[in-house]
Design an enzyme around this catalytic site. Structure first.
Site, PDB file in Angstrom:
ATOM      1  N   HIS A 265       0.827  -1.203   0.000  1.00  6.13           N
ATOM      2  CA  HIS A 265       0.000   0.000   0.000  1.00  6.13           C
ATOM      3  C   HIS A 265       0.869   1.263   0.000  1.00  6.13           C
ATOM      4  CE1 HIS A 265      -3.686   2.307   1.186  1.00  6.13           C
ATOM      5  NE2 HIS A 265      -2.778   3.117   1.712  1.00  6.13           N
ATOM      6  N   GLU A 266       1.784   1.322   0.948  1.00  8.81           N
ATOM      7  CA  GLU A 266       2.609   2.534   1.066  1.00  8.81           C
ATOM      8  C   GLU A 266       3.533   2.686  -0.144  1.00  8.81           C
ATOM      9  OE1 GLU A 266       1.732   4.719   3.191  1.00  8.81           O
ATOM     10  OE2 GLU A 266       0.425   3.371   4.326  1.00  8.81           O
ATOM     11  N   HIS A 269       1.740   4.613  -2.705  1.00 16.26           N
ATOM     12  CA  HIS A 269       1.844   6.061  -2.460  1.00 16.26           C
ATOM     13  C   HIS A 269       3.227   6.571  -2.859  1.00 16.26           C
ATOM     14  CE1 HIS A 269      -1.894   6.736  -0.335  1.00 16.26           C
ATOM     15  NE2 HIS A 269      -1.635   5.861   0.612  1.00 16.26           N
ATOM     16  N   GLU A 295      -4.884   7.521  -2.833  1.00 15.45           N
ATOM     17  CA  GLU A 295      -5.385   6.220  -2.399  1.00 15.45           C
ATOM     18  C   GLU A 295      -5.678   5.309  -3.582  1.00 15.45           C
ATOM     19  OE1 GLU A 295      -5.669   4.657   0.570  1.00 15.45           O
ATOM     20  OE2 GLU A 295      -4.498   6.351   1.279  1.00 15.45           O
TER      21      GLU A 295
HETATM   22 ZN    ZN Z   1      -2.978   5.179   2.047  1.00 13.92          ZN
END
Ligand code: ZN
Length: 501
Positions: A265-266, A269, A295
């Protein structure tokens, strides 16, 4: 005119230097700072953030923008310069309304509140955090005052994270989503093919979990020459500039999902920030277009890719090599179903794709209640628990797993949560378009090849930073306005196949 643009860039460069320095201090606070550093750190951050704000809203900035405004029309509308002037002028108007004193006060208060939230969470004691939360909410209410008149008190807060969307828009999206999500969860709970995920709750060596996650995100294209990963209580990504974009995760030796999916997830980003055009460097638009867009990237890599069958066709044999004792006798299909088990669970960041948005809707409703003054902080744990029971059929046994689980409120970021759901929607819209443009994407993912996908994202999304309004960017790329349709279609297909309904 070139001379004035140069001056504007110099001034913006200083503002973003201060922002970068403040981000380093914030990163350190969440990763390595000893508890004793909290008071001084709060003062340091308050000073830096006040200086940055003062510089940004200075008369000098106003004069430069005033001189440049009439000449923007002579520039190509997509040029960095034209977009820079337009976006900065808009932000300037907004920030000008907020006194620097408020900025310093807010920075100091939230820095301490985050520190106190951390220890309140460790002790699972909401009352210990409540005075801080009161202060943060008061400051946020004061902030909205600067933007009167508005349609809804929540609008100015939302605008900080999702420019172009207002409270009514989000309510509309959630009203469309809610019944479809509830229907999906109902179908899953009635399925005669339940999923067993107990294999994920064995002992998995922490270092090996860490190494596997880093191996995957290296393959994704997260650049370790321009980033690093550390541990923190709550996973996050922070950028000190395009050349230094850091991520964090947390590791639980007895639960497999936590570290890996946090890392994926990170990294999503992080790759967004690493992919911004260097020509935007040291300007405030060297940043994601909005949190919803951000997101969409993180949740795409985490879920649409990281929780997909093609991804695990490539990586499962490697994971079995990391953990032979735990996984040697577990079939790929059983593993795939286990990591996609739909569960009525307590923790948002660990929630599956089907129930995730319900966690968000709960927070959105509570935030509205707090801002409208219909809810008081005293009642928060009870309200939280009863909404959890109503939406997800589970009640937290303590505040750490309930109202204290997220860092956001302590950091003063009200209006943020709904962007997670918007991100899910945008990710699915983009995903449909990507699969059209890259017809053999699924077999590339099976072969653990991500370069064509990353180039697509770089070219269509990342490189632009926040040159465009998020809704405009999504429309440029997909040709469509924000819609929940692709997302719901994706969920129903995926979980229909897993749960056979
Ligand atoms: Zn996030």
């Amino acid at each position: 005119m070139e001379e004035i643009i140069k001056k504007l860039r110099e001034l913006l460069g200083e503002v973003s230097d201060i922002g970068g320095a403040s981000a380093v201090l914030g990163w350190d606070q969440q990763t390595y700072m000893p508890p004793g550093g909290a008071q001084d750190r709060a003062m340091q951050l308050a000073t830096l953030n006040r200086l940055g704000h003062e510089k940004f809203v200075s008369d000098e900035m106003g004069h430069l923008l005033e001189e440049l405004r009439p000449t923007v029309e002579t520039l190509h509308p997509d040029s960095d310069e034209a977009r820079l002037v337009i976006q900065i002028a808009k932000e300037y108007e907004k920030q000008r309304k907020v006194p620097s004193e408020w900025v310093a006060n807010f920075s100091r208060t939230t820095s301490l509140a985050q520190h106190n939230w951390q220890s309140a969470r460790e002790q699972s004691n909401f009352e210990k955090f409540r005075p801080d939360l009161e202060q943060v909410i008061d400051l946020r209410k004061q902030y909205t005052e600067y933007f009167k008149p508005y349609d809804h008190i929540y609008d100015p807060l939302l605008d900080d994270f999702e420019p172009g969307m207002n409270t009514a828009d989000v309510k509309r999206v959630f009203d469309e989503l809610r019944p479809l999500q509830v229907e999906l969860i109902q179908a899953i709970s009635e399925s005669s093919h339940p999923v067993d995920n107990s294999l994920l709750n064995q002992y998995f060596d922490e270092q090996k979990q860490w190494d596997f996650g880093e191996e995957v995100i290296k393959d994704f294209g997260y650049d370790f020459e321009r980033g690093r990963q550390d541990k923190s209580a709550h996973p996050f990504t922070t950028s000190f500039g395009i050349g230094d974009v850091r991520i964090t995760t947390r590791v639980n030796p007895n639960v497999f999902n936590t570290a890996l999916f946090g890392t994926l997830h990170e990294a999503g980003h992080g790759m967004y920030e690493q992919g911004i055009s260097p020509t935007l460097s040291r300007t405030p638009i060297a940043d994601g277009a909005s949190l919803g867009l951000h997101e969409s990237q993180s949740r795409m890599w985490e879920n649409l890719i990281g929780r997909s069958r093609p991804f695990w066709i490539g990586y499962y044999p490697k994971l079995q090599e990391y953990f032979p004792a735990q996984l040697e006798n577990v079939k790929l299909e059983d593993f795939y179903r286990a990591i996609n088990k739909v569960e009525k669970s307590l923790i948002r960041v660990e929630a599956d794709e089907a129930t995730y948005n319900l966690h968000i809707m709960l927070r959105f409703e509570i935030e509205l209640g707090l801002m409208e003054g219909k809810l008081s902080t005293e009642d928060l744990p009870d309200i939280w628990n009863s909404k959890m029971e109503e939406y997800l059929g589970v009640t937290p046994s303590n505040d750490a797993d309930g109202v204290l689980q997220d860092i956001h409120w302590s950091a003063g970021i009200f209006g943020y949560f709904s962007t997670y759901s918007l991100g899910n929607l945008i990710a699915s819209m983009l995903w449909e378009k990507i699969n059209e443009d890259i017809p053999d994407l699924q077999s590339q993912i099976e072969a653990s090849k991500f370069d064509v996908l990353l180039s697509w994202l770089r070219k269509n999304i990342h490189v632009h930073g926040s040159k465009y309004e998020p809704v405009d960017l999504v429309k440029r790329v997909t040709g469509s306005d924000l819609t929940a349709e692709p997302y719901i279609k994706y969920l129903n297909t995926k979980f229909g196949e897993i749960y056979k309904f």
